[in-house]
Every structure is written in C-alpha cells, then in structure tokens.
Design a protein around this motif. Structure first.
Motif, short mmCIF file in Angstrom:
data_model
loop_
_atom_site.label_atom_id
_atom_site.label_comp_id
_atom_site.label_asym_id
_atom_site.label_seq_id
_atom_site.Cartn_x
_atom_site.Cartn_y
_atom_site.Cartn_z
N GLN A 270 0.94 -1.34 0.06
CA GLN A 270 -0.08 0.03 -0.07
C GLN A 270 0.93 1.32 0.01
O GLN A 270 0.46 2.26 -0.57
CB GLN A 270 -0.96 0.16 1.07
N ALA A 271 2.14 1.09 0.72
CA ALA A 271 2.89 2.14 0.66
C ALA A 271 4.45 1.78 0.36
O ALA A 271 5.24 1.83 1.17
CB ALA A 271 2.87 2.92 2.13
N PRO A 272 4.51 1.71 -0.77
CA PRO A 272 6.25 1.12 -1.18
C PRO A 272 7.15 2.27 -1.28
O PRO A 272 8.10 1.90 -1.01
CB PRO A 272 5.80 0.65 -2.84
N ASP A 273 6.58 3.43 -1.03
CA ASP A 273 7.46 4.61 -0.91
C ASP A 273 8.14 4.95 0.53
O ASP A 273 9.00 5.61 0.67
CB ASP A 273 7.04 5.98 -1.51
N ILE A 274 7.48 4.02 1.59
CA ILE A 274 8.08 4.06 2.81
C ILE A 274 9.35 3.12 2.84
O ILE A 274 9.42 2.36 2.19
CB ILE A 274 6.75 3.57 3.92
N LEU A 275 10.05 3.81 3.63
CA LEU A 275 11.61 3.22 3.97
C LEU A 275 11.48 1.95 4.68
O LEU A 275 11.75 1.90 5.97
CB LEU A 275 12.46 3.97 4.37
N TRP A 276 10.58 0.87 4.24
CA TRP A 276 10.33 -0.28 5.04
C TRP A 276 11.69 -1.17 5.22
O TRP A 276 12.66 -1.34 4.29
CB TRP A 276 9.59 -1.19 4.26
N SER A 277 12.10 -1.44 6.57
CA SER A 277 13.20 -2.52 6.75
C SER A 277 12.83 -3.87 6.97
O SER A 277 13.87 -4.69 7.15
CB SER A 277 13.89 -1.93 8.12
N GLY A 278 11.44 -4.15 6.80
CA GLY A 278 11.13 -5.70 7.14
C GLY A 278 9.71 -5.79 7.13
O GLY A 278 9.05 -4.73 7.19
N GLN A 279 9.35 -7.09 7.28
CA GLN A 279 7.78 -7.30 7.31
C GLN A 279 7.64 -8.57 8.22
O GLN A 279 8.13 -9.49 7.82
CB GLN A 279 7.03 -7.67 5.86
N VAL A 280 6.91 -8.43 9.07
CA VAL A 280 6.74 -9.52 10.33
C VAL A 280 5.32 -9.81 10.47
O VAL A 280 4.66 -8.64 10.99
CB VAL A 280 7.57 -9.48 11.41
N HIS A 281 4.74 -10.83 10.25
CA HIS A 281 3.25 -10.98 10.84
C HIS A 281 3.31 -10.91 12.25
O HIS A 281 4.06 -11.43 12.75
CB HIS A 281 3.02 -12.42 10.16
N ASN A 282 2.09 -10.74 12.74
CA ASN A 282 1.75 -10.69 14.14
C ASN A 282 1.87 -12.25 14.60
O ASN A 282 1.41 -13.11 13.68
CB ASN A 282 0.62 -9.88 14.54
N ALA A 283 1.54 -12.46 15.90
CA ALA A 283 1.49 -13.99 16.21
C ALA A 283 1.09 -14.05 17.70
O ALA A 283 0.54 -13.07 18.31
CB ALA A 283 3.07 -14.40 16.33
N LEU A 284 0.82 -15.38 17.97
CA LEU A 284 0.32 -15.62 19.18
C LEU A 284 0.72 -16.92 19.74
O LEU A 284 1.34 -17.59 18.98
CB LEU A 284 -1.49 -15.68 19.30
N ARG A 285 0.28 -17.44 20.99
CA ARG A 285 0.92 -18.76 21.64
C ARG A 285 -0.22 -19.67 21.20
O ARG A 285 -1.34 -19.62 21.91
CB ARG A 285 1.03 -18.79 23.10
N THR A 286 0.04 -20.44 20.26
CA THR A 286 -1.10 -21.27 19.93
C THR A 286 -1.49 -22.25 20.96
O THR A 286 -2.85 -22.40 21.07
CB THR A 286 -0.67 -22.41 18.70
N ALA A 287 -0.46 -22.75 21.88
CA ALA A 287 -0.97 -23.49 23.00
C ALA A 287 -1.92 -22.96 24.31
O ALA A 287 -2.47 -23.50 24.69
CB ALA A 287 0.44 -23.85 23.62
N HIS A 288 -1.87 -21.71 23.94
CA HIS A 288 -2.89 -21.00 24.85
C HIS A 288 -4.11 -20.79 24.47
O HIS A 288 -5.06 -20.24 25.24
CB HIS A 288 -2.25 -19.46 25.17
N TYR A 289 -4.42 -21.37 23.33
CA TYR A 289 -5.63 -21.20 22.85
C TYR A 289 -6.54 -22.46 22.84
O TYR A 289 -6.00 -23.51 22.22
CB TYR A 289 -5.76 -20.56 21.49
N PRO A 290 -7.86 -22.70 23.39
CA PRO A 290 -8.39 -23.84 23.45
C PRO A 290 -8.98 -24.31 22.41
O PRO A 290 -9.57 -23.59 21.35
CB PRO A 290 -9.64 -23.46 24.39
N TYR A 291 -8.42 -25.64 22.05
CA TYR A 291 -8.83 -26.35 20.71
C TYR A 291 -10.02 -27.01 20.78
O TYR A 291 -10.33 -27.67 21.83
CB TYR A 291 -8.05 -27.03 20.18
N ARG A 292 -11.10 -26.65 20.08
CA ARG A 292 -12.38 -27.62 19.95
C ARG A 292 -12.91 -28.06 18.74
O ARG A 292 -13.02 -26.97 17.67
CB ARG A 292 -13.61 -26.62 20.76
N ASP A 293 -13.12 -29.25 18.46
CA ASP A 293 -13.58 -29.79 16.97
C ASP A 293 -14.88 -29.75 16.91
O ASP A 293 -15.50 -29.76 15.54
CB ASP A 293 -12.80 -31.10 16.83
#
Length: 363
Positions: free
Chosen positions: A150-173
């Motif tokens: 969206q803004a290629p003219d910004i001086l980007w130094s990197g790209q990193v996705h946000n994240a979470l602790r998968t183990a802290h989230y309850p799994y339910r099928d």
C-alpha cells in the motif's frame, strides 16, 4: 562479540493498556507476546509501559494506571508517556529500541540506538504521511505484504506477521450452531454484513466488540439497530475468558472487513481454536486464511452466506496447524530478533544509508 550474542532491547509500548491487555488492546497483546518470545530466546528486554507488568521482561512504568479506551485519541497520555519514556531511555544502554507508541518515534533521530517502528495501523492518510515524515530516522516494519504494498515509498526495513501462543488457545472440534463476529463495532469492520450473511445462512450470530467511538454512533443507529432480532446476540466487549470461549465454540468467524486491514489478529485467534474464517478479500486476508482449508475468502458480500454453509467440511485441525506453523510467537520473535541483530551489527546512521538497503525484507 558474536553477532548472535544476546541483545539489550528496549520495548516502548502505548499508554493505553497494560501488558497483556485484559480485553481490548491488539498492539499491547502483540507487544506482550513479542517480549516473552524475545526473553525466551535469551535476550534482555526492558519494557517501558503503563500499569502492571504481565511479561517476562524487566518493567519500568511511566504511569501507575493505563489511560484506557475512553481516552483513545487524546494526545495528553501519548505526550506524557513519550516524555517520561525519553527520560527512562537516557538511563538505559540499549542495543535497539522498538517503539510502539505514536509520539515516541519523533525522538528517534536523537537516540543512540536504532529505533524500530511497527506500522500497527493504516499507512495511508495522515498516519502514512507521519511515517513518511519520520523518514530514515526509524526502521519501519510492516505487518503484512499487503500493508507494505500500500505504501511502497515508505523506507521499509522488514515485514513480520503478528503472532500468538497457539498452545494458549483452547482447541475444540465440535462447534456450536452460531457464527461469530468479534471486533470493534464499526462500519469499516462490516458488522452489518456479518449479520446479513448469518441471517441469510439461517444461523444465529453472536456479536462481541467494543462500542467506544462516538463517531460510530450514526452507524450503530442507522445500520445495526434495524438489524436487531432474536437471531442476533450482543455480548459487548468480551474479556479474555469469554473471548476464547466464543472463538472455540463458533461454527466460523465472520470477517467482512471494509478496509485494507494490515493484519486481522482475530483471524489467527479463531483458527488457533480450530474455527475457520469466512472473510472478504481485503488487506492481509489472503496472507492469513488458506482458501478452502482454513476458511473461505469471498470477493463480494453476497457470497458470504454460501461460504458459511460450507464451513462444516473444513478440518479444525488444519486451522490450528496453520497458526502453529506460520503465526506462532516463536516465529515472530525470531524474525524480529534477526532484524534487531542486523541493525545492531550492521547499523550505519540512517542518514548515511537508507534503512531499506541495510536490512532485507523478512518473509
């Protein structure tokens, strides 16, 4: 000294919520995860924040109490937090400073250590102009490739996705018979589209989110109130326990976003619980949801209801697995640590060489 040696990292958070936040607070939740992940990698992290400390880092408070959601947008807490943080920084020997506040990066040019700034919000409009004005005094990180594009003219130094602790989230099928909308009650989140799609699919919807912005009141009165019915359950802003229960029990999460959202944290939260996502193709959605595996990506709101009717054939295990592989805290912390190391050991004053040329993009 080895380029893989532990770093002294200073993390400046916002004045709005503690780490981690009790309910609303996406930036603060990301900061808390990042701090803990970096400490677990062996780095020394000092957090400059507000209120209590819920992280594994060393904590220095600029205020005993967070400003809270009622004061969001008020410049007073930001300015005070930045001034006090600047005073704290003078007493620290930091290898790198990661500043998540709004006002703080204005001081980056006077800091001894390089400053990393994550673009948590839009990179268009006033915010985008602000990031451009900061120029090469900071090292900008995008949350997604979509945001970066969206803004290629910004001086980007990197790209990193946000994240979470998968183990802290309850799994339910085994899922319930309702679908879920979880987020700010705002026009750009498409709450009205979620209600319409659920109703057309013949399923009740639970709507959970904060309604703190007075500017959204016309939208609430004009679009949402007329859609109220027995098949719409309003639960307000959910605390962490309630949020996790809602995410784990829903048949799917609806994410009919109406703007180029840089990273929708709620999507990975839902998938971590084994809950698929039905979303519109905007912003980072195609980077997060694997089409036909962890959810469905629609090009038009009219397609949402049919997608809701197809989620039962998706495997909850695949949803959780995608988060564990691509969006877990360990991955985010390692990516940021690599960026910090490059800045620490390869850093030249940004005025002599653009940051985007010093640090390659982190994929």
């Amino acid at each position: 000294m080895s380029p893989n040696a532990p770093l002294d990292i200073t993390m400046i958070t916002t004045p709005w919520f503690a780490l981690p936040p009790v309910a609303y607070g996406g930036i603060e939740a990301m900061c808390a995860e990042l701090v803990d992940g970096l400490v677990e990698l062996g780095h020394r992290v000092t957090v400059i924040g507000v209120g209590r400390n819920g992280t594994k880092g060393r904590f220095i408070a600029t205020d005993d109490s967070p400003a809270g959601s009622q004061r969001l947008g008020n410049s007073g807490p930001e300015v005070l937090h930045a001034a006090r943080a600047a005073r704290v920084l003078r007493s620290l020997d930091s290898d790198v400073i990661h500043d998540h506040s709004t006002v703080g990066p204005l001081q980056a040019g006077q800091r001894r250590a390089p400053t990393v700034v994550t673009a948590h919000g839009p990179v268009t409009g006033e915010t985008g102009r602000y990031y451009r004005a900061l120029g090469d005094t900071v090292h900008m990180v995008a949350l997604s490739r979509a945001q970066q594009a969206q803004a290629p003219d910004i001086l980007w130094s990197g790209q990193v996705h946000n994240a979470l602790r998968t183990a802290h989230y309850p799994y339910r099928d085994r899922k319930g018979d309702h679908v879920l909308f979880l987020g700010r009650i705002a026009a750009d989140k498409g709450v009205h589209l979620a209600i319409d799609a659920a109703r057309e699919a013949g399923l009740p919807i639970t709507v959970a989110g904060s309604r703190n912005d007075p500017a959204e009141q016309p939208y609430i009165e004009g679009e949402l109130r007329p859609r109220t019915g027995d098949d719409v359950r309003w639960v307000g802003e959910a605390d962490q326990r309630t949020k996790l229960d809602l995410l784990a029990s829903a048949r799917c999460l609806l994410f009919p976003i109406q703007w180029e959202e840089p990273f929708g944290m709620v999507m990975i939260e839902a998938m971590a619980c084994g809950t698929p996502v039905v979303a519109l193709r905007r912003g980072s959605v195609p980077e997060i949801v694997e089409e036909g595996v962890t959810g469905f990506i629609c090009d038009h709101p009219a397609e949402l209801a049919q997608a809701i009717g197809s989620v039962d054939r998706l495997d909850p295990v695949a949803c959780r697995g995608r988060v564990h592989r691509h969006f877990d805290t360990d991955r985010m912390a390692a990516a940021y640590a690599a960026l910090y190391q490059q800045l620490r050991w390869g850093h030249q004053h940004p005025r002599s060489e653009p940051a985007a040329r010093i640090v390659p993009l982190l994929r």
